[in-house]
Design an enzyme around this catalytic site. Structure first.
Site, PDB file in Angstrom:
ATOM      1  N   TYR A 140     -88.339  47.888 -46.144  1.00 28.85           N
ATOM      2  CA  TYR A 140     -86.956  47.395 -46.155  1.00 28.85           C
ATOM      3  C   TYR A 140     -86.592  47.019 -44.720  1.00 28.85           C
ATOM      4  O   TYR A 140     -86.214  47.869 -43.913  1.00 28.85           O
ATOM      5  CB  TYR A 140     -86.036  48.483 -46.700  1.00 28.85           C
ATOM      6  CG  TYR A 140     -84.584  48.095 -46.863  1.00 28.85           C
ATOM      7  CD1 TYR A 140     -84.127  46.795 -46.659  1.00 28.85           C
ATOM      8  CD2 TYR A 140     -83.641  49.056 -47.232  1.00 28.85           C
ATOM      9  CE1 TYR A 140     -82.789  46.458 -46.807  1.00 28.85           C
ATOM     10  CE2 TYR A 140     -82.303  48.724 -47.392  1.00 28.85           C
ATOM     11  CZ  TYR A 140     -81.885  47.440 -47.173  1.00 28.85           C
ATOM     12  OH  TYR A 140     -80.550  47.102 -47.320  1.00 28.85           O
ATOM     13  N   LYS A 168     -88.442  43.932 -48.573  1.00 31.42           N
ATOM     14  CA  LYS A 168     -87.055  43.557 -48.831  1.00 31.42           C
ATOM     15  C   LYS A 168     -86.505  43.060 -47.502  1.00 31.42           C
ATOM     16  O   LYS A 168     -86.348  43.827 -46.548  1.00 31.42           O
ATOM     17  CB  LYS A 168     -86.258  44.764 -49.342  1.00 31.42           C
ATOM     18  CG  LYS A 168     -84.784  44.485 -49.568  1.00 31.42           C
ATOM     19  CD  LYS A 168     -84.047  45.740 -50.028  1.00 31.42           C
ATOM     20  CE  LYS A 168     -82.549  45.446 -50.200  1.00 31.42           C
ATOM     21  NZ  LYS A 168     -81.793  46.661 -50.592  1.00 31.42           N
TER      22      LYS A 168
END
Length: 324
Positions: A140, A168
């Site tokens: 992330y 992400k």
């Protein structure tokens, strides 16, 4: 790896609903998970930032994971669970606990927040984590929260680690580094858009899908957006993208997930709009504005691309032989 893990399409990082007593509303969470999957989401994310994991105790985090695991088991859907922290050892221990739920397909882990160990330290951190994690990792990348910027070369090096399935990407816009990354991805490595406002732009550049808090609302339209870019239906994708970007801007007018929760509550999908301190509930004006943008998205007809006539020109942009 990306195909097996379904790292494509729209994944909804679920809010954690609270009941009037302030407890986790497990029934509402379960219903919400089913609703977004019914409307076209590929998967759900438990304990992402939108789920307020830092404000939950361990038992509550386990409850959220259990509810989401049950739904994904029943639906055959992809489940990603947020895990991690500033220390490599503690993050490894958090990842190890995910083995309790065989339905978990991947863990979402940020670079160590606040520590800022540099690109080499981030790479070493993830290299150790993939050795101990029971599931593949989704990095992330969100530098405006972690304080750790990474260039395209560093992001690509993370993607080349065995056990890292995707990223992400929430870089705060569409800048040079993500353009370079998407232009030269490691094999089997997926990039999922995460800055909701720029999701359509990243899909156009080659992101395989998105992990989008805004997709709690108008989930089917977000699924259509990802499919339209994937199918090369540019006019439809652009029209969808502009409308959904306006919705996202309204939903992020106050700290996430306050406005999202306010709209979900107004629509009768969660029992309260409550968030936990240090977050505050969204103001009435912000919720009202988001509801207006949501109504516009729901009511606007977006025409689909018509198939070319037999023998006619295709939509590739190429000229017929006689015109070259």
């Amino acid at each position: 790896m990306t195909h097996d893990l379904s790292l494509h399409g729209i994944h909804v990082p679920l809010v954690t609903p609270f009941d009037p007593a302030g407890d986790v509303a497990a029934d509402a969470l379960e219903a919400l998970a089913h609703q977004v999957l019914d409307e076209g989401a590929t998967g759900i994310v438990a304990l992402g930032t939108t789920g307020e994991p830092a404000a939950l105790d361990e038992a509550e985090r386990d409850l959220v994971t259990e509810v989401c695991a049950r739904v994904c088991r029943e639906r055959g859907a992809m489940l990603t669970v947020g895990a991690g922290g500033s220390g490599t050892r503690a993050t490894g221990e958090a990842l190890g606990r995910l083995a309790r739920w065989p339905e978990v397909g991947a863990a979402m882990v940020t670079p160590p927040p606040f520590v800022r160990p540099g690109a080499a330290g981030v790479l070493a951190h993830f290299a150790r984590l993939v050795e101990v994690s029971p599931v593949p990792l989704v990095v992330y990348h969100i530098p405006y929260r972690t304080g750790q910027p990474l260039d395209a070369a560093a992001l690509r090096a993370l993607g080349e680690l065995p056990g890292v399935a995707g990223m992400k990407y929430a870089g705060g816009g569409v800048g040079e580094e993500v353009v370079a990354l998407l232009g030269d991805l490691p094999d089997g490595f997926a990039v999922l858009a995460a800055d909701d406002l720029y999701a359509s732009a990243l899909l156009a550049l080659g992101a395989t899908g998105g992990i989008l808090a805004s997709a709690h609302l108008a989930t089917a339209r977000y699924a259509e957006l990802a499919a339209a870019w994937g199918d090369g239906d540019v006019p439809r994708a652009r029209a969808l993208g502009h409308g959904l970007s306006r919705l996202s801007a309204a939903l992020f007018a106050e700290p996430n997930p306050a406005v999202v929760k306010g709209v979900l509550h107004a629509r009768g999908r969660i029992p309260t709009p409550d968030v936990r301190l240090p977050l505050l509930p969204a103001g009435a004006a912000a919720v009202s504005a988001a509801l207006e943008r949501l109504a516009e998205v729901e009511q606007t007809a977006i025409p689909r691309r018509e198939a070319p006539p037999v023998g006619g020109s295709q939509t590739t942009g190429e000229m017929p032989e006689s015109g070259r």
